[in-house]
Design a protein around this motif. Structure first.
Motif, PDB file in Angstrom:
ATOM      1  N   LEU A  20       0.815  -1.207   0.000  1.00 27.44           N
ATOM      2  CA  LEU A  20       0.000   0.000   0.000  1.00 27.44           C
ATOM      3  C   LEU A  20       0.856   1.267   0.000  1.00 27.44           C
ATOM      4  O   LEU A  20       1.867   1.362   0.705  1.00 27.44           O
ATOM      5  N   ASN A  21       0.414   2.239  -0.768  1.00 20.01           N
ATOM      6  CA  ASN A  21       1.022   3.556  -0.784  1.00 20.01           C
ATOM      7  C   ASN A  21       0.421   4.355   0.378  1.00 20.01           C
ATOM      8  O   ASN A  21      -0.797   4.581   0.408  1.00 20.01           O
ATOM      9  N   PRO A  22       1.206   4.807   1.332  1.00 15.71           N
ATOM     10  CA  PRO A  22       0.646   5.489   2.500  1.00 15.71           C
ATOM     11  C   PRO A  22       0.036   6.855   2.199  1.00 15.71           C
ATOM     12  O   PRO A  22      -0.812   7.337   2.948  1.00 15.71           O
ATOM     13  N   ALA A  23       0.446   7.486   1.109  1.00 18.74           N
ATOM     14  CA  ALA A  23      -0.031   8.847   0.824  1.00 18.74           C
ATOM     15  C   ALA A  23      -1.544   8.905   0.613  1.00 18.74           C
ATOM     16  O   ALA A  23      -2.223   9.759   1.213  1.00 18.74           O
ATOM     17  N   PRO A  24      -2.141   8.042  -0.223  1.00 20.36           N
ATOM     18  CA  PRO A  24      -3.600   8.093  -0.371  1.00 20.36           C
ATOM     19  C   PRO A  24      -4.332   7.767   0.932  1.00 20.36           C
ATOM     20  O   PRO A  24      -5.393   8.353   1.217  1.00 20.36           O
ATOM     21  N   LEU A  25      -3.779   6.859   1.744  1.00 21.92           N
ATOM     22  CA  LEU A  25      -4.413   6.562   3.033  1.00 21.92           C
ATOM     23  C   LEU A  25      -4.384   7.785   3.946  1.00 21.92           C
ATOM     24  O   LEU A  25      -5.358   8.073   4.657  1.00 21.92           O
ATOM     25  N   ILE A 342     -15.606  -5.287   0.260  1.00 19.42           N
ATOM     26  CA  ILE A 342     -14.413  -6.133   0.205  1.00 19.42           C
ATOM     27  C   ILE A 342     -13.929  -6.224  -1.233  1.00 19.42           C
ATOM     28  O   ILE A 342     -14.721  -6.495  -2.138  1.00 19.42           O
ATOM     29  N   ASP A 343     -12.623  -6.020  -1.432  1.00 23.66           N
ATOM     30  CA  ASP A 343     -12.004  -6.272  -2.733  1.00 23.66           C
ATOM     31  C   ASP A 343     -11.134  -7.518  -2.593  1.00 23.66           C
ATOM     32  O   ASP A 343     -10.036  -7.447  -2.028  1.00 23.66           O
ATOM     33  N   PRO A 344     -11.610  -8.675  -3.071  1.00 23.89           N
ATOM     34  CA  PRO A 344     -10.851  -9.916  -2.863  1.00 23.89           C
ATOM     35  C   PRO A 344      -9.504  -9.928  -3.576  1.00 23.89           C
ATOM     36  O   PRO A 344      -8.569 -10.595  -3.127  1.00 23.89           O
ATOM     37  N   ALA A 345      -9.365  -9.202  -4.684  1.00 25.07           N
ATOM     38  CA  ALA A 345      -8.114  -9.218  -5.434  1.00 25.07           C
ATOM     39  C   ALA A 345      -6.963  -8.621  -4.631  1.00 25.07           C
ATOM     40  O   ALA A 345      -5.839  -9.127  -4.656  1.00 25.07           O
ATOM     41  N   SER A 346      -7.231  -7.532  -3.903  1.00 26.70           N
ATOM     42  CA  SER A 346      -6.191  -6.886  -3.101  1.00 26.70           C
ATOM     43  C   SER A 346      -6.235  -7.313  -1.643  1.00 26.70           C
ATOM     44  O   SER A 346      -5.317  -7.011  -0.878  1.00 26.70           O
ATOM     45  N   GLY A 347      -7.308  -8.002  -1.251  1.00 29.04           N
ATOM     46  CA  GLY A 347      -7.467  -8.410   0.140  1.00 29.04           C
ATOM     47  C   GLY A 347      -7.858  -7.278   1.063  1.00 29.04           C
ATOM     48  O   GLY A 347      -7.723  -7.385   2.284  1.00 29.04           O
ATOM     49  N   LEU A 348      -8.368  -6.170   0.499  1.00 29.23           N
ATOM     50  CA  LEU A 348      -8.697  -4.993   1.302  1.00 29.23           C
ATOM     51  C   LEU A 348     -10.171  -4.957   1.697  1.00 29.23           C
ATOM     52  O   LEU A 348     -11.049  -5.295   0.907  1.00 29.23           O
ATOM     53  N   VAL A 349     -10.393  -4.528   2.929  1.00 26.65           N
ATOM     54  CA  VAL A 349     -11.736  -4.334   3.486  1.00 26.65           C
ATOM     55  C   VAL A 349     -11.910  -2.848   3.765  1.00 26.65           C
ATOM     56  O   VAL A 349     -11.011  -2.210   4.330  1.00 26.65           O
ATOM     57  N   THR A 350     -13.055  -2.286   3.369  1.00 26.00           N
ATOM     58  CA  THR A 350     -13.357  -0.889   3.691  1.00 26.00           C
ATOM     59  C   THR A 350     -14.653  -0.819   4.488  1.00 26.00           C
ATOM     60  O   THR A 350     -15.613  -1.522   4.168  1.00 26.00           O
ATOM     61  N   VAL A 351     -14.658   0.017   5.522  1.00 25.83           N
ATOM     62  CA  VAL A 351     -15.866   0.270   6.308  1.00 25.83           C
ATOM     63  C   VAL A 351     -16.057   1.774   6.391  1.00 25.83           C
ATOM     64  O   VAL A 351     -15.136   2.511   6.775  1.00 25.83           O
ATOM     65  N   TYR A 352     -17.261   2.217   6.028  1.00 26.50           N
ATOM     66  CA  TYR A 352     -17.590   3.653   5.999  1.00 26.50           C
ATOM     67  C   TYR A 352     -18.883   3.832   6.787  1.00 26.50           C
ATOM     68  O   TYR A 352     -19.924   3.269   6.437  1.00 26.50           O
ATOM     69  N   LEU A 353     -18.815   4.606   7.887  1.00 26.86           N
ATOM     70  CA  LEU A 353     -19.966   4.749   8.768  1.00 26.86           C
ATOM     71  C   LEU A 353     -20.353   6.211   8.962  1.00 26.86           C
ATOM     72  O   LEU A 353     -19.535   7.046   9.359  1.00 26.86           O
ATOM     73  N   VAL A 354     -21.624   6.499   8.651  1.00 31.06           N
ATOM     74  CA  VAL A 354     -22.255   7.786   8.919  1.00 31.06           C
ATOM     75  C   VAL A 354     -23.681   7.490   9.380  1.00 31.06           C
ATOM     76  O   VAL A 354     -24.133   6.352   9.337  1.00 31.06           O
ATOM     77  N   VAL A 373      -8.621   4.449  -1.160  1.00 29.64           N
ATOM     78  CA  VAL A 373      -8.155   3.116  -0.751  1.00 29.64           C
ATOM     79  C   VAL A 373      -7.635   2.343  -1.956  1.00 29.64           C
ATOM     80  O   VAL A 373      -6.564   1.723  -1.915  1.00 29.64           O
ATOM     81  N   MET A 374      -8.388   2.367  -3.044  1.00 28.09           N
ATOM     82  CA  MET A 374      -7.951   1.661  -4.246  1.00 28.09           C
ATOM     83  C   MET A 374      -6.688   2.302  -4.833  1.00 28.09           C
ATOM     84  O   MET A 374      -5.809   1.611  -5.343  1.00 28.09           O
ATOM     85  N   GLU A 375      -6.571   3.620  -4.732  1.00 26.23           N
ATOM     86  CA  GLU A 375      -5.361   4.299  -5.188  1.00 26.23           C
ATOM     87  C   GLU A 375      -4.164   3.838  -4.370  1.00 26.23           C
ATOM     88  O   GLU A 375      -3.061   3.624  -4.909  1.00 26.23           O
ATOM     89  N   ALA A 376      -4.364   3.651  -3.061  1.00 28.07           N
ATOM     90  CA  ALA A 376      -3.288   3.172  -2.199  1.00 28.07           C
ATOM     91  C   ALA A 376      -2.827   1.779  -2.603  1.00 28.07           C
ATOM     92  O   ALA A 376      -1.654   1.431  -2.460  1.00 28.07           O
ATOM     93  N   ALA A 377      -3.757   0.971  -3.118  1.00 26.99           N
ATOM     94  CA  ALA A 377      -3.438  -0.391  -3.549  1.00 26.99           C
ATOM     95  C   ALA A 377      -2.929  -0.439  -4.983  1.00 26.99           C
ATOM     96  O   ALA A 377      -2.606  -1.519  -5.486  1.00 26.99           O
ATOM     97  N   GLY A 378      -2.881   0.714  -5.647  1.00 28.37           N
ATOM     98  CA  GLY A 378      -2.426   0.753  -7.027  1.00 28.37           C
ATOM     99  C   GLY A 378      -3.438   0.202  -8.007  1.00 28.37           C
ATOM    100  O   GLY A 378      -3.080  -0.231  -9.109  1.00 28.37           O
ATOM    101  N   VAL A 379      -4.710   0.233  -7.614  1.00 28.97           N
ATOM    102  CA  VAL A 379      -5.783  -0.294  -8.458  1.00 28.97           C
ATOM    103  C   VAL A 379      -6.482   0.868  -9.152  1.00 28.97           C
ATOM    104  O   VAL A 379      -6.963   1.797  -8.490  1.00 28.97           O
ATOM    105  N   THR A 380      -6.532   0.823 -10.473  1.00 28.89           N
ATOM    106  CA  THR A 380      -7.240   1.841 -11.235  1.00 28.89           C
ATOM    107  C   THR A 380      -8.658   1.355 -11.498  1.00 28.89           C
ATOM    108  O   THR A 380      -8.859   0.312 -12.119  1.00 28.89           O
ATOM    109  N   VAL A 381      -9.612   2.081 -10.989  1.00 22.79           N
ATOM    110  CA  VAL A 381     -11.028   1.709 -11.164  1.00 22.79           C
ATOM    111  C   VAL A 381     -11.628   2.594 -12.231  1.00 22.79           C
ATOM    112  O   VAL A 381     -11.674   3.825 -12.068  1.00 22.79           O
TER     113      VAL A 381
END
Length: 389
Positions: A20-25, A342-354, A373-381
């Protein structure tokens, strides 16, 4: 693109861990603070996990504006329909044990299902199954709201649901509604336990989800993030109504398998991490790999492949529920704009609560969060496919 079942098998055996790239996080918190300033939410909690490691967890804004109570990272939220994914996993625990089957006639556990009729008086052409109930393809009609909603037992509520004719022939169409509630009642019958007790002992306690419940006690109630709506005249955020926040802890709402849970970002992150790891968390297997695959497989109704599974929504090539997440990712949202994905390809979980109701642009902060989050994983959506006019 890998076939989905192969992707999950590879994930379970050797999970992908994108560097993961820490800058986008690091950019998530200021982006969420900007959304609060823009009036898109009073407060936001965001969490990202990779495997069982929390790589981001922040809170911005207020849990209660009038009281100037800052939003804490452990704030409690009504997660609404995110409950459906938890309900699906709970049902799969009994499928794993051979006590339930997704594709057998569900009337063997709930005889009332054998007595239902379709609108117009026709008999069902197919028996209703648990898979249909969990995927909104059983034909269970969306009931009108009543003052008694939440005041009666799960047993009594399901009885009222099944008195109404089915909206369509089982398995022939999709209509979002209360089929998962009926599935939850079947879980209660077969397990011999109260629904909330089964979830607590079989899922929440093993996963360390200490703050997840249908019935917040006084200590948890003090951590509930207040619900907000947009005032039509002033344009400002003002307190909104939440039917699941009762007058006091002793007044309990019915446990609603389709949308009644309260939880925190940390708790939901652990649940999603278990699913992302093929049913394992903390070295303990809760669900078999097969159960996870079966639960997550999108269903077919009326000859059409849907983007809905047993309590889970999927991003497909033509239907992107979460526009900032890639194809083949999955999760579920809630009525007040909460979301777990959940993005199974990168193994990343995101939780957004409001806690937003009737707040325009509620989805924009979530999209910004997931995009980072996807930018941090280097994933272009790519941008979502727009329907042709």
């Amino acid at each position: 693109m890998l076939h989905r079942s192969l992707l999950f098998l590879l994930l379970a055996l050797a999970p992908v861990r994108a560097e993961l790239n820490p800058a986008p996080l690091a950019a998530i918190r200021p982006a969420m603070a900007q959304a609060v300033t823009a009036g898109q939410a009073a407060g936001i909690v965001t969490l990202v996990m990779q495997g069982e490691t929390v790589v981001h967890h922040e809170a911005v804004g207020h849990a209660d504006v009038a009281q100037n109570r800052s939003m804490p990272k452990d704030a409690l939220f009504w997660i609404a329909s995110m409950t459906k994914s938890v309900n699906g996993a709970a049902v799969m625990l009994l499928v794993d044990e051979g006590k339930l089957s997704l594709d057998a006639p569900a009337a063997q556990w709930l005889p009332e299902l054998a007595k239902v009729t379709v609108a117009g008086g026709a008999a069902p052409e197919k028996p209703i199954t648990l898979r249909m109930l969990l995927s909104h393809t059983a034909g269970i009609a969306f009931p009108p709201r009543k003052p008694t909603d939440g005041a009666i037992s799960l047993k009594a509520y399901v009885t009222t649901l099944l008195k109404a004719p089915l909206a369509f022939q089982p398995g022939s169409a999709y209509e979002y509604g209360f089929g998962p509630t009926v599935a939850g009642r079947i879980l209660e019958i077969v397990s011999g336990m109260a629904y909330e007790d089964f979830l607590r002992t079989r899922l929440f306690e093993p996963l360390g989800m200490r703050d997840t419940t249908f019935h917040p006690d006084e200590a948890l109630r003090a951590r509930i993030a207040r619900t907000y709506k947009r005032d039509e005249d002033s344009g400002q955020l003002v307190p909104g109504y939440n039917p699941f926040v009762t007058s006091d802890a002793s007044v309990r709402h019915m446990p609603e398998p389709a949308g009644g849970l309260f939880s925190t970002a940390a708790d939901m992150g652990r649940f999603y991490a278990m699913i992302a790891q093929g049913g394992v968390f903390g070295g303990r297997r809760l669900l078999s790999e097969k159960a996870v695959r079966d639960m997550l497989e999108p269903v077919t109704a009326g000859g059409k492949k849907l983007n809905y599974a047993c309590g889970w929504m999927h991003n497909t090539e033509t239907q992107r529920v979460c526009a900032s997440m890639p194809v083949d990712s999955f999760g579920h949202g809630g009525a007040f704009a909460t979301n777990g994905w959940i993005d199974p390809a990168s193994g990343l979980v995101t939780v957004y609560l409001v806690q937003n109701v009737l707040v325009p642009d509620s989805g924009k902060p979530r999209d910004a969060f997931q995009r980072l989050v996807m930018e941090a994983a280097g994933v272009t959506v790519p941008p979502p496919v727009r329907a042709k006019k």
